[in-house]
Design a protein around this motif. Structure first.
Motif, short mmCIF file in Angstrom:
data_model
loop_
_atom_site.label_atom_id
_atom_site.label_comp_id
_atom_site.label_asym_id
_atom_site.label_seq_id
_atom_site.Cartn_x
_atom_site.Cartn_y
_atom_site.Cartn_z
N GLU A 33 2.29 1.75 -3.41
CA GLU A 33 1.27 2.23 -4.34
C GLU A 33 0.96 3.70 -4.12
O GLU A 33 0.75 4.46 -5.08
CB GLU A 33 0.00 1.39 -4.18
CG GLU A 33 -1.08 1.70 -5.21
CD GLU A 33 -2.28 0.80 -5.08
OE1 GLU A 33 -3.33 1.12 -5.69
OE2 GLU A 33 -2.18 -0.22 -4.38
N THR A 73 1.47 6.66 -6.86
CA THR A 73 0.35 7.52 -7.23
C THR A 73 0.72 9.00 -7.10
O THR A 73 0.42 9.81 -7.98
CB THR A 73 -0.88 7.22 -6.34
OG1 THR A 73 -1.22 5.84 -6.48
CG2 THR A 73 -2.06 8.07 -6.74
N SER A 129 0.82 -1.21 0.00
CA SER A 129 0.00 0.00 0.00
C SER A 129 0.86 1.26 0.00
O SER A 129 0.58 2.22 -0.73
CB SER A 129 -0.91 0.00 1.23
OG SER A 129 -1.83 -1.07 1.17
#
Length: 389
Positions: free
Chosen positions: A19, A23, A16
């Motif tokens: 990611e 992003t 997470s």
């Protein structure tokens, strides 16, 4: 950041976090790309490197004119895995990756006007190099061998031409490694330096600062050689006394070897030569590294640097400074003799080293001097003043 409900956000795993960073990176990249697309043209600076995981990566930066701020900006564009879909980091692989990045970024290769790379054949090869392949798509591309890289190569070539200068670089690197890899040896060095009143250590933080003063002379980072020479020149007597004490108690071959190489007039003379020459080269390197360097300044800066180097030799500046510091060596307990022949050797080494630097600077920049000088017409300062009839 003012989000009170952040405590309910439980996505904290490694995947997470990765990611989230990707992003954020994509958002920042898109902001940059919008500005690049708004510009009428852009340039790329790219090089292949190996990261800590021993993976071959193609690192690319983009340079463009920001219409909002009215300035030229250089921003990170991408890092691509070269060997993911290719067998080797050759010109075709790099060409394919750059074309892929331009396509995904919605950048037209017809707007690519500048390409800066190193001087490897895979980049600048006349027939099948990266620049040649890109020029088939866009003949207007101006390709240059990075001026900072050229300067570093000229300096490295000079070290190879002057063997003892290369030996000094190796000795400095070995000495740094010898102390860096042993907390006990580093602690003894700090104690000796403190006793010599070269530095005052009054706290743990002070000790950490002192421990970092010995610098590593890295072959791929030219400015590090300058810092390494400066540190050794300042701490020479302390390093000698520490090595003597270690050698007498441990009878270590490494320490005996370093002492033999460093405890002589030739080594000290080379330190004083380098202490005068390297800051001049470092200043030129820092000038070239400016994000807004003017092309019209490159050749005059190189000429001024060569004149400065020649003045160092003609005026015997390193020799004069060494003679002025001899008494301080004796007062600090450095038992070193300077026979009359050592000064002649020092003068000879100084002339040979500066001659090699001057020659290699000319050799490295000769091929591009015409293009660089021609681009100076874009310098507003070079425009002649208006004269009424």
């Amino acid at each position: 950041i003012g989000v009170l409900e952040m405590k309910y956000f439980q996505h904290r795993s490694e995947g997470s976090v990765n990611e989230i960073f990707l992003t954020i990176g994509n958002v920042i990249k898109e902001i940059t790309l919008k500005k690049v697309r708004a510009a009428s043209c852009f340039g790329l600076m790219t090089d292949e490197t190996t990261d800590v995981s021993v993976s071959s990566q193609l690192i690319t930066f983009v340079q463009y004119f920001d219409t909002e701020s009215g300035t030229v900006e250089t921003k990170f564009l991408s890092a691509q895995d070269v060997l993911k879909d290719h067998d080797a980091a050759n010109a075709q692989a790099i060409y394919d990756l750059l074309k892929e990045e331009l396509l995904s970024s919605q950048l037209d290769i017809k707007d690519l006007m500048g390409l800066a790379t190193d001087g490897a054949s895979v980049m600048v090869g006349i027939r099948e190099g990266l620049a040649s392949k890109l020029k088939r798509d866009n003949p207007c591309i101006i390709s240059i061998h990075c001026v900072c890289h050229k300067l570093a190569l000229a300096c490295t070539d000079s070290n190879e031409d002057t063997k003892y200068i290369k030996d000094v670089s190796d000795i400095l690197r070995q000495t740094w490694k010898h102390f860096e890899n042993s907390p006990k040896r580093m602690a003894l060095l700090m104690k000796v330096l403190t006793n010599l009143n070269q530095v005052k250590v009054s706290s743990t933080n002070g000790k950490k600062v002192l421990a970092k003063k010995l610098k590593k002379a890295c072959k791929t980072r030219w400015l590090s050689f300058d810092k390494s020479v400066e540190a050794m020149k300042q701490q020479y007597c302390g390093v000698m006394q520490t090595l003597q004490e270690l050698e007498s108690t441990h009878n270590d071959a490494t320490e005996a070897g370093l002492l033999k190489k460093m405890k002589n007039a030739k080594f000290i003379g080379a330190l004083y030569i380098l202490a005068e020459v390297l800051p001049v080269l470092s200043s030129l390197s820092l000038t070239f590294q400016r994000s807004n360097i003017n092309f019209s300044l490159i050749q005059p800066q190189i000429k001024a640097t060569k004149q400065h180097l020649n003045r160092i030799v003609e005026e015997d500046i390193p020799l004069d400074k060494l003679q002025a510091d001899i008494d301080s060596f004796i007062s600090l307990g450095c038992d070193i003799t300077f026979p009359p022949t050592s000064y002649q050797q020092m003068q000879s080494l100084s002339r040979k080293y500066v001659a090699a630097l001057t020659h290699n600077l000319d050799q490295r920049f000769a091929s591009s001097s015409g293009v660089i000088s021609a681009l100076s017409i874009l310098d507003p300062i070079s425009v002649p003043e208006y004269e009424a009839d």
